[in-house]
Motif scaffolding. Structure first.
Motif, mmCIF file in Angstrom:
data_model
loop_
_atom_site.group_PDB
_atom_site.id
_atom_site.type_symbol
_atom_site.label_atom_id
_atom_site.label_comp_id
_atom_site.label_asym_id
_atom_site.label_seq_id
_atom_site.Cartn_x
_atom_site.Cartn_y
_atom_site.Cartn_z
ATOM 1 N N SER A 54 13.532 28.540 -0.796
ATOM 2 C CA SER A 54 13.903 27.581 0.283
ATOM 3 C C SER A 54 14.866 28.331 1.224
ATOM 4 N N THR A 55 14.615 28.171 2.470
ATOM 5 C CA THR A 55 15.845 28.478 3.440
ATOM 6 C C THR A 55 15.682 27.487 4.501
ATOM 7 N N THR A 56 16.799 27.485 5.375
ATOM 8 C CA THR A 56 17.158 26.362 6.198
ATOM 9 C C THR A 56 15.897 26.125 7.369
ATOM 10 N N SER A 57 15.339 27.330 7.704
ATOM 11 C CA SER A 57 14.215 27.176 8.680
ATOM 12 C C SER A 57 12.920 26.481 8.095
ATOM 13 N N LEU A 58 12.914 27.118 6.749
ATOM 14 C CA LEU A 58 11.409 26.630 6.042
ATOM 15 C C LEU A 58 11.862 24.996 5.861
ATOM 16 N N ARG A 59 12.950 24.692 5.192
ATOM 17 C CA ARG A 59 13.240 23.207 5.011
ATOM 18 C C ARG A 59 13.090 22.177 6.238
ATOM 19 N N SER A 60 13.491 22.884 7.439
ATOM 20 C CA SER A 60 13.313 21.890 8.598
ATOM 21 C C SER A 60 11.786 21.886 9.101
ATOM 22 N N ARG A 61 10.986 23.012 8.642
ATOM 23 C CA ARG A 61 9.726 23.107 9.116
ATOM 24 C C ARG A 61 8.591 22.434 8.302
ATOM 25 N N ILE A 62 9.285 22.001 7.216
ATOM 26 C CA ILE A 62 8.211 21.227 6.421
ATOM 27 C C ILE A 62 7.902 19.784 6.730
ATOM 28 N N TYR A 63 9.015 19.533 7.544
ATOM 29 C CA TYR A 63 8.909 17.873 8.058
ATOM 30 C C TYR A 63 8.490 18.022 9.460
ATOM 31 N N ASP A 64 8.171 18.910 9.813
ATOM 32 C CA ASP A 64 7.644 19.042 11.421
ATOM 33 C C ASP A 64 6.073 18.723 11.195
ATOM 34 N N TYR A 65 5.784 17.880 11.002
ATOM 35 C CA TYR A 65 4.092 17.340 10.646
ATOM 36 C C TYR A 65 3.344 17.597 11.870
ATOM 37 N N LEU A 66 2.253 18.207 11.580
ATOM 38 C CA LEU A 66 1.085 18.232 12.614
ATOM 39 C C LEU A 66 0.749 16.820 12.794
ATOM 40 N N VAL A 67 0.568 16.361 14.255
ATOM 41 C CA VAL A 67 -0.105 15.303 14.681
ATOM 42 C C VAL A 67 -1.220 15.520 15.128
ATOM 43 N N GLU A 68 -2.423 14.797 14.901
ATOM 44 C CA GLU A 68 -3.624 15.100 15.273
ATOM 45 C C GLU A 68 -4.605 13.636 14.987
ATOM 46 N N ASN A 69 -5.236 13.379 16.167
ATOM 47 C CA ASN A 69 -6.020 12.055 16.015
ATOM 48 C C ASN A 69 -5.362 11.034 15.505
ATOM 49 N N GLY A 70 -4.264 10.973 15.765
ATOM 50 C CA GLY A 70 -3.253 9.642 15.428
ATOM 51 C C GLY A 70 -2.860 9.679 13.808
ATOM 52 N N ARG A 71 -3.097 10.653 13.410
ATOM 53 C CA ARG A 71 -2.513 10.912 12.035
ATOM 54 C C ARG A 71 -1.823 12.085 11.893
ATOM 55 N N THR A 72 -0.937 12.073 10.639
ATOM 56 C CA THR A 72 -0.028 13.234 10.617
ATOM 57 C C THR A 72 -0.573 13.814 9.224
ATOM 58 N N TYR A 73 -0.406 15.470 9.346
ATOM 59 C CA TYR A 73 -0.658 16.157 8.145
ATOM 60 C C TYR A 73 0.419 17.315 7.852
ATOM 61 N N HIS A 74 0.197 17.639 6.603
ATOM 62 C CA HIS A 74 1.327 18.674 6.130
ATOM 63 C C HIS A 74 1.774 19.918 7.157
ATOM 64 N N ALA A 75 2.972 20.189 7.087
ATOM 65 C CA ALA A 75 3.468 21.360 7.984
ATOM 66 C C ALA A 75 3.651 22.778 7.231
ATOM 67 N N PHE A 76 3.884 22.534 5.796
ATOM 68 C CA PHE A 76 4.068 23.841 5.080
ATOM 69 C C PHE A 76 2.789 24.153 4.697
ATOM 70 N N ASN A 77 2.194 25.577 5.092
ATOM 71 C CA ASN A 77 1.188 26.240 4.878
ATOM 72 C C ASN A 77 -0.068 25.510 5.787
ATOM 73 N N SER A 78 0.317 25.011 7.068
ATOM 74 C CA SER A 78 -0.115 24.079 7.648
ATOM 75 C C SER A 78 -1.958 24.343 7.730
ATOM 76 N N GLY A 79 -2.695 23.382 7.518
ATOM 77 C CA GLY A 79 -4.292 23.404 7.673
ATOM 78 C C GLY A 79 -4.937 23.814 6.455
ATOM 79 N N LYS A 80 -4.241 23.859 5.375
ATOM 80 C CA LYS A 80 -4.822 24.263 4.174
ATOM 81 C C LYS A 80 -5.553 23.010 3.544
ATOM 82 N N TYR A 81 -4.774 21.722 3.683
ATOM 83 C CA TYR A 81 -5.338 20.688 3.215
ATOM 84 C C TYR A 81 -5.635 19.768 4.245
#
Length: 311
Positions: free
Chosen positions: A13-40
């Motif tokens: 855990s770091t402050t930058s990581l903590r903020s980044r995991i909530y910065d969800y990817l928005v695509e085609n009207g849906r949101t997707y995980h930000a941590f290790n984005s694109g794996k799931y």
């Protein structure tokens, strides 16, 4: 049972990581995980969370109200791998107040108010595991689209179990089945084939789902037990339980086909949203047609790591 406000923990855990995991990817009207984005490939928004909780109830109906099949006895530490909304981990913690339950996932979508013996952590199971203590029971469910190498995940699970500890998998499998030809040539059948194709392109073999028991034996697990339950895609099958499971499966899939395929088809196969929408219209029509006698195979496997459990 005591409940508490439980912060979601982060591995490394770091402050930058903590903020980044909530910065969800928005695509085609849906949101997707930000941590290790694109794996799931599935979304993490409220629609998907509701579907996951419905799916949880379907699994409990399959198991006649139980959360697990493995013959565990008073486990001290339990890991719920790819916990999703955390509903399984929370209910297990409620049933076993003496047990410390940890749920891990890529998305921080678990509730804040949880049993005192339950906590959640954001981590990637395909990364190195950094747990400082072994677990007595590791549970994983609905992970069919998650991993590139199921055998390597079994190895990590084995290494992180205490002697005498159990691992249990509960997972839907691909492809869908049909015994009378009514699935042939349908949009639902095409959807399943394209799902397998899209995941294969990024190294995920959706047809590998019923090989976990074999991998467990090869890794060193003992007393490996496999079990399959056949779930109709709608209430076409005879029997009260089959009709109930079919009705829930139908609702799950009416929502889930979009969740499962939007990112996979548009990112990987290069489909336009319009082309996908046209296919999904036909898929949903098939799901509401009791003349399409399709069903899914839900696969269960559990096994024990050699050695004597500590009392």
């Amino acid at each position: 049972m005591n409940w508490r406000l439980g912060p979601i923990l982060l591995m490394g855990s770091t402050t930058s990581l903590r903020s980044r995991i909530y910065d969800y990817l928005v695509e085609n009207g849906r949101t997707y995980h930000a941590f290790n984005s694109g794996k799931y490939m599935l979304p993490n928004d409220t629609r998907e969370q509701d579907r996951l909780d419905l799916q949880h109830h379907s699994f409990k109906i399959m198991l006649d109200g139980k959360l697990n099949l493995a013959p565990i006895s008073k486990p001290q530490r339990v890991l719920d791998l790819a916990t999703g909304t955390g509903i399984w981990a929370i209910e297990f913690a409620q049933e076993h107040p003496e047990t410390a339950v940890l749920g891990t996932d890529l998305s921080p979508i678990q509730p804040d108010f949880v049993p005192a013996n339950c906590q959640f952590e954001i981590s990637d199971a395909e990364d190195d595991w950094g747990f400082n203590k072994h677990f007595d029971y590791i549970h994983a469910r609905a992970i069919v689209t998650c991993f590139k190498n199921n055998r390597s995940i079994v190895q990590k699970i084995f290494e992180n179990l205490a002697p005498g500890g159990y691992f249990e998998l509960q997972d839907p499998t691909f492809p869908m089945k049909c015994d009378d030809g009514t699935l042939d040539g349908t949009p639902l059948n095409e959807w399943g084939e394209r799902m397998i194709e899209s995941m294969a392109r990024i190294g995920r073999n959706l047809t590998d789902g019923q090989n976990w028991g074999q991998y467990m034996r090869e890794t060193g697990f003992e007393d490996v037990t496999e079990h399959r339950i056949y779930v109709p895609v709608n209430p076409w099958a005879l029997g009260k339980k089959n009709k109930l499971l079919g009705a829930i499966s139908q609702q799950n899939l009416l929502e889930g086909v979009e969740s499962m395929s939007t990112a996979a088809f548009t990112r990987i196969l290069g489909w336009t949203p319009e082309k996908l929408h046209e296919l999904l219209e036909g898929v949903r029509a098939n799901l509401q047609d009791k003349g399409v006698h399709a069903y899914g195979v839900v696969y269960f496997a559990h096994g024990r790591k050699p050695g004597k459990a500590v009392e």
